[in-house]
Structure formats: C-alpha cells, structure tokens
Design a protein around this motif. Structure first.
Motif, PDB file in Angstrom:
ATOM      1  N   SER A   1       0.848  -1.182   0.000  1.00 53.31           N
ATOM      2  CA  SER A   1       0.000   0.000   0.000  1.00 53.31           C
ATOM      3  C   SER A   1       0.885   1.233   0.000  1.00 53.31           C
ATOM      4  CB  SER A   1      -0.902   0.006   1.245  1.00 53.31           C
ATOM      5  OG  SER A   1      -1.642   1.190   1.314  1.00 53.31           O
ATOM      6  N   PHE A   2       0.573   2.167  -0.900  1.00 45.71           N
ATOM      7  CA  PHE A   2       1.287   3.433  -0.939  1.00 45.71           C
ATOM      8  C   PHE A   2       0.381   4.481  -0.321  1.00 45.71           C
ATOM      9  CE2 PHE A   2       2.853   1.149  -4.799  1.00 45.71           C
ATOM     10  CZ  PHE A   2       4.114   0.863  -4.313  1.00 45.71           C
ATOM     11  N   GLY A   3       0.741   4.987   0.875  1.00 51.35           N
ATOM     12  CA  GLY A   3      -0.162   5.826   1.642  1.00 51.35           C
ATOM     13  C   GLY A   3      -0.090   7.317   1.379  1.00 51.35           C
ATOM     14  N   ASP A   4       1.097   7.852   1.062  1.00 50.73           N
ATOM     15  CA  ASP A   4       1.204   9.294   0.903  1.00 50.73           C
ATOM     16  C   ASP A   4       2.427   9.641   0.071  1.00 50.73           C
ATOM     17  OD1 ASP A   4       3.606   9.654   2.619  1.00 50.73           O
ATOM     18  OD2 ASP A   4       2.255   9.008   4.216  1.00 50.73           O
ATOM     19  N   THR A   5       2.616  10.934  -0.162  1.00 50.66           N
ATOM     20  CA  THR A   5       3.765  11.404  -0.943  1.00 50.66           C
ATOM     21  C   THR A   5       4.855  11.975  -0.064  1.00 50.66           C
ATOM     22  OG1 THR A   5       2.736  13.581  -1.195  1.00 50.66           O
ATOM     23  CG2 THR A   5       2.303  11.954  -2.936  1.00 50.66           C
ATOM     24  N   GLU A   6       4.712  11.827   1.260  1.00 51.26           N
ATOM     25  CA  GLU A   6       5.643  12.435   2.201  1.00 51.26           C
ATOM     26  C   GLU A   6       6.666  11.457   2.777  1.00 51.26           C
ATOM     27  OE1 GLU A   6       5.494  15.748   2.782  1.00 51.26           O
ATOM     28  OE2 GLU A   6       3.858  15.789   1.319  1.00 51.26           O
ATOM     29  N   SER A   7       6.433  10.149   2.621  1.00 53.27           N
ATOM     30  CA  SER A   7       7.328   9.175   3.242  1.00 53.27           C
ATOM     31  C   SER A   7       7.729   8.099   2.235  1.00 53.27           C
ATOM     32  CB  SER A   7       6.655   8.537   4.461  1.00 53.27           C
ATOM     33  OG  SER A   7       5.411   7.988   4.100  1.00 53.27           O
ATOM     34  N   LEU A   8       8.762   7.352   2.594  1.00 49.65           N
ATOM     35  CA  LEU A   8       9.241   6.285   1.721  1.00 49.65           C
ATOM     36  C   LEU A   8       8.240   5.133   1.691  1.00 49.65           C
ATOM     37  CD1 LEU A   8      12.979   6.151   2.866  1.00 49.65           C
ATOM     38  CD2 LEU A   8      12.113   7.038   0.693  1.00 49.65           C
ATOM     39  N   ALA A   9       7.996   4.607   0.495  1.00 51.83           N
ATOM     40  CA  ALA A   9       7.138   3.432   0.351  1.00 51.83           C
ATOM     41  C   ALA A   9       7.912   2.217   0.825  1.00 51.83           C
ATOM     42  CB  ALA A   9       6.723   3.268  -1.106  1.00 51.83           C
ATOM     43  N   GLY A  10       7.179   1.163   1.190  1.00 47.26           N
ATOM     44  CA  GLY A  10       7.862  -0.009   1.718  1.00 47.26           C
ATOM     45  C   GLY A  10       7.214  -1.320   1.323  1.00 47.26           C
ATOM     46  N   LEU A  11       8.025  -2.362   1.365  1.00 52.64           N
ATOM     47  CA  LEU A  11       7.595  -3.733   1.103  1.00 52.64           C
ATOM     48  C   LEU A  11       7.566  -4.468   2.440  1.00 52.64           C
ATOM     49  CD1 LEU A  11      10.006  -4.319  -1.910  1.00 52.64           C
ATOM     50  CD2 LEU A  11       7.517  -4.045  -2.073  1.00 52.64           C
ATOM     51  N   PRO A  12       6.383  -4.758   3.014  1.00 46.43           N
ATOM     52  CA  PRO A  12       6.325  -5.443   4.305  1.00 46.43           C
ATOM     53  C   PRO A  12       6.733  -6.904   4.173  1.00 46.43           C
ATOM     54  CG  PRO A  12       4.108  -4.931   3.510  1.00 46.43           C
ATOM     55  CD  PRO A  12       5.060  -4.383   2.515  1.00 46.43           C
ATOM     56  N   LEU A  13       7.796  -7.278   4.877  1.00 41.57           N
ATOM     57  CA  LEU A  13       8.334  -8.636   4.797  1.00 41.57           C
ATOM     58  C   LEU A  13       8.163  -9.370   6.121  1.00 41.57           C
ATOM     59  CD1 LEU A  13      11.714  -8.013   2.927  1.00 41.57           C
ATOM     60  CD2 LEU A  13       9.560  -8.848   1.965  1.00 41.57           C
ATOM     61  N   GLY A  14       7.948 -10.666   6.025  1.00 41.97           N
ATOM     62  CA  GLY A  14       7.894 -11.531   7.181  1.00 41.97           C
ATOM     63  C   GLY A  14       8.997 -12.569   7.111  1.00 41.97           C
ATOM     64  N   VAL A  15       9.653 -12.809   8.216  1.00 38.08           N
ATOM     65  CA  VAL A  15      10.730 -13.798   8.303  1.00 38.08           C
ATOM     66  C   VAL A  15      10.266 -14.887   9.261  1.00 38.08           C
ATOM     67  CG1 VAL A  15      13.144 -14.183   8.935  1.00 38.08           C
ATOM     68  CG2 VAL A  15      12.445 -11.972   7.964  1.00 38.08           C
ATOM     69  N   LYS A  16      10.152 -16.114   8.761  1.00 40.47           N
ATOM     70  CA  LYS A  16       9.734 -17.248   9.598  1.00 40.47           C
ATOM     71  C   LYS A  16      10.948 -18.125   9.884  1.00 40.47           C
ATOM     72  CE  LYS A  16       4.929 -17.571   8.149  1.00 40.47           C
ATOM     73  NZ  LYS A  16       4.380 -17.067   9.360  1.00 40.47           N
ATOM     74  N   PRO A  17      11.539 -18.012  11.084  1.00 44.73           N
ATOM     75  CA  PRO A  17      12.668 -18.873  11.435  1.00 44.73           C
ATOM     76  C   PRO A  17      12.213 -20.324  11.561  1.00 44.73           C
ATOM     77  CG  PRO A  17      12.531 -16.974  12.899  1.00 44.73           C
ATOM     78  CD  PRO A  17      11.259 -17.038  12.130  1.00 44.73           C
ATOM     79  N   MET A  18      13.074 -21.252  11.122  1.00 44.93           N
ATOM     80  CA  MET A  18      12.774 -22.681  11.179  1.00 44.93           C
ATOM     81  C   MET A  18      13.979 -23.432  11.717  1.00 44.93           C
ATOM     82  SD  MET A  18      10.834 -23.122   7.534  1.00 44.93           S
ATOM     83  CE  MET A  18      12.216 -22.507   6.612  1.00 44.93           C
ATOM     84  N   PRO A  19      13.757 -24.524  12.445  1.00 49.66           N
ATOM     85  CA  PRO A  19      14.907 -25.315  12.911  1.00 49.66           C
ATOM     86  C   PRO A  19      15.711 -25.848  11.726  1.00 49.66           C
ATOM     87  CG  PRO A  19      12.894 -25.983  14.035  1.00 49.66           C
ATOM     88  CD  PRO A  19      12.484 -25.073  12.922  1.00 49.66           C
ATOM     89  N   LEU A  20      17.005 -25.872  11.873  1.00 51.87           N
ATOM     90  CA  LEU A  20      17.886 -26.410  10.846  1.00 51.87           C
ATOM     91  C   LEU A  20      18.490 -27.708  11.346  1.00 51.87           C
ATOM     92  CD1 LEU A  20      19.412 -26.079   8.138  1.00 51.87           C
ATOM     93  CD2 LEU A  20      21.187 -24.869   9.407  1.00 51.87           C
ATOM     94  N   GLY A  21      18.321 -28.766  10.566  1.00 53.03           N
ATOM     95  CA  GLY A  21      18.879 -30.062  10.947  1.00 53.03           C
ATOM     96  C   GLY A  21      18.304 -30.551  12.264  1.00 53.03           C
ATOM     97  N   SER A  22      19.179 -30.901  13.202  1.00 52.56           N
ATOM     98  CA  SER A  22      18.740 -31.447  14.485  1.00 52.56           C
ATOM     99  C   SER A  22      18.565 -30.364  15.562  1.00 52.56           C
ATOM    100  CB  SER A  22      19.749 -32.490  14.981  1.00 52.56           C
ATOM    101  OG  SER A  22      21.022 -31.884  15.169  1.00 52.56           O
ATOM    102  N   ASN A  23      18.677 -29.082  15.189  1.00 48.55           N
ATOM    103  CA  ASN A  23      18.498 -28.001  16.161  1.00 48.55           C
ATOM    104  C   ASN A  23      17.140 -28.099  16.832  1.00 48.55           C
ATOM    105  OD1 ASN A  23      20.968 -26.928  15.490  1.00 48.55           O
ATOM    106  ND2 ASN A  23      20.168 -25.168  14.390  1.00 48.55           N
ATOM    107  N   GLN A  24      17.097 -27.862  18.123  1.00 47.60           N
ATOM    108  CA  GLN A  24      15.853 -27.801  18.871  1.00 47.60           C
ATOM    109  C   GLN A  24      15.391 -26.351  19.030  1.00 47.60           C
ATOM    110  OE1 GLN A  24      14.034 -30.592  19.978  1.00 47.60           O
ATOM    111  NE2 GLN A  24      15.473 -31.519  18.553  1.00 47.60           N
ATOM    112  N   TRP A  25      15.943 -25.450  18.238  1.00 45.91           N
ATOM    113  CA  TRP A  25      15.618 -24.030  18.280  1.00 45.91           C
ATOM    114  C   TRP A  25      15.540 -23.504  16.854  1.00 45.91           C
ATOM    115  CZ3 TRP A  25      19.594 -21.033  16.219  1.00 45.91           C
ATOM    116  CH2 TRP A  25      20.825 -21.682  16.099  1.00 45.91           C
ATOM    117  N   SER A  26      14.754 -22.453  16.665  1.00 47.83           N
ATOM    118  CA  SER A  26      14.612 -21.891  15.328  1.00 47.83           C
ATOM    119  C   SER A  26      15.411 -20.600  15.143  1.00 47.83           C
ATOM    120  CB  SER A  26      13.137 -21.646  15.000  1.00 47.83           C
ATOM    121  OG  SER A  26      12.553 -20.802  15.972  1.00 47.83           O
ATOM    122  N   TYR A  27      15.595 -19.846  16.230  1.00 44.81           N
ATOM    123  CA  TYR A  27      16.454 -18.669  16.130  1.00 44.81           C
ATOM    124  C   TYR A  27      17.081 -18.386  17.486  1.00 44.81           C
ATOM    125  CZ  TYR A  27      12.579 -15.662  17.888  1.00 44.81           C
ATOM    126  OH  TYR A  27      11.571 -15.082  18.621  1.00 44.81           O
TER     127      TYR A  27
END
Length: 193
Positions: free
Chosen positions: A147-173
């Motif tokens: 969504s582009f809201g106005d002409t006064e601020s920088l536009a942005g791409l909202p991103l989501g980061v989903k951490p996941m366990p790697l290999g045998s890790n019992q933690w995601s981040y």
C-alpha cells in the motif's frame, strides 16, 4: 534477577542481512563478512515486530485431578520489518524467490510464489552495545499487502521472516543477550554450545 543497566536497549541503528542457509552467525556482528549481505534500506518508524501463532495450552486431567498437566501446541514466530528498497533483490524477497526477471528488465509476479529460504541476521546497535537475532534457516516472504499511503514518506515492502529449525536443532532462532556479567560464558548461537 538483579538489576542490570547494561542490559537495556535503545536502538540507534541496525541492519538486516541474509546468507545461504546454514551460514553461521558472524564473529563480528557490526561488520559481517561475505556471504552475509544487507537486504537494503528499511523503515525507521517500524523497526521490527515479532508475532507468534500456536502455543495454545491444553489441560490434561485424570479422574482424580482434572488439571493434572498442561500441554502446549507448537509455536511458530514471524519477524516482520519493512524493506524500502525496490530493486530486483528486494522485489524477489517480497514477491517470491521464483519471480522472473523478464527480458525488458521488469520483475514478473509469479502465480505460485516460493519464499526465499536463507540464513537471516538482524543486528541493532545501541552505542557500545549491539543486539542480534540470528536464524540459520528462515523463509522470507511478504507479510502484508502493498500500500502506498502518501507522498511524504518512503514506500515499503512489508516482509515476514519465519525462522525454522535447521537439521537437528531444537531451536529456530537465537538472540544475543545484553550486559552479560563477567562470570557468564556466552554460548555460540550457531551451535548452541
């Protein structure tokens, strides 16, 4: 728990970086070397949010004790930030890693997008302190509609980061603690040791 003034955080600056899946957390968080690469300019107003899904509690009982134990469902978390750089790498993080770059240089929006899978690192600086969030494996993809809201601020791409366990890790981040006392030995978030 004792008061620890050195463990407080006021973010002065920061950076978000990616690297191939399984890349270990860098020794120098303030100057990470290749293969770590910054994702680009990000929002000053909406630095980072962490939301979670799951983790619902179920009470398990017996005939003698109706509240004998509590069991929790798995919890997944999403780290969200807004990328303000509309170049090809930024657009591919938002629209999918399989977004094609067309012959005329435009980026095609795939009908079946695939999130970018990589290692993720967020580093925040507070004077002499620095605070980091590290995921050896994560999926990055759009977290909200554009969504582009106005002409006064920088536009942005909202991103989501989903951490996941790697290999045998019992933690995601992993998160780097602030203000460790001298008798504490920090563990390596890359190995958990």
């Amino acid at each position: 728990m004792a008061l620890n003034d050195a463990a407080t955080l006021v973010i002065g600056s920061g950076n978000y970086l990616t690297a191939p899946t399984g890349t270990v957390i860098p020794d120098d968080l303030l100057s990470p070397l290749s293969p770590w690469e910054a994702v680009g300019h990000t929002s000053l107003d909406e630095i980072l949010s962490i939301t979670s899904e799951g983790g619902e509690a179920t009470t398990i009982g017996s005939l003698q004790n109706k509240s004998l134990r509590t069991k929790y469902s798995a919890r997944t978390e999403t780290l969200a930030f807004t990328l303000q750089q509309f170049d090809v790498p930024g657009l591919k993080l938002y629209y999918g890693s399989n977004a094609p770059v067309l012959a005329d240089g435009t980026v095609g929006v795939p009908t079946d997008p695939i999130p970018t899978t990589c290692s993720f690192l967020a580093v925040f600086v507070d004077g002499e302190n620095h605070f980091a969030i590290y995921a050896p494996k994560a999926e990055i993809y759009r977290s909200d509609d554009l969504s582009f809201g106005d002409t006064e601020s920088l536009a942005g791409l909202p991103l989501g980061v989903k951490p996941m366990p790697l290999g045998s890790n019992q933690w995601s981040y992993a998160i780097t603690p602030l203000g460790e006392t001298p008798d504490e030995e920090p563990t390596d978030p890359g190995t958990g040791a």
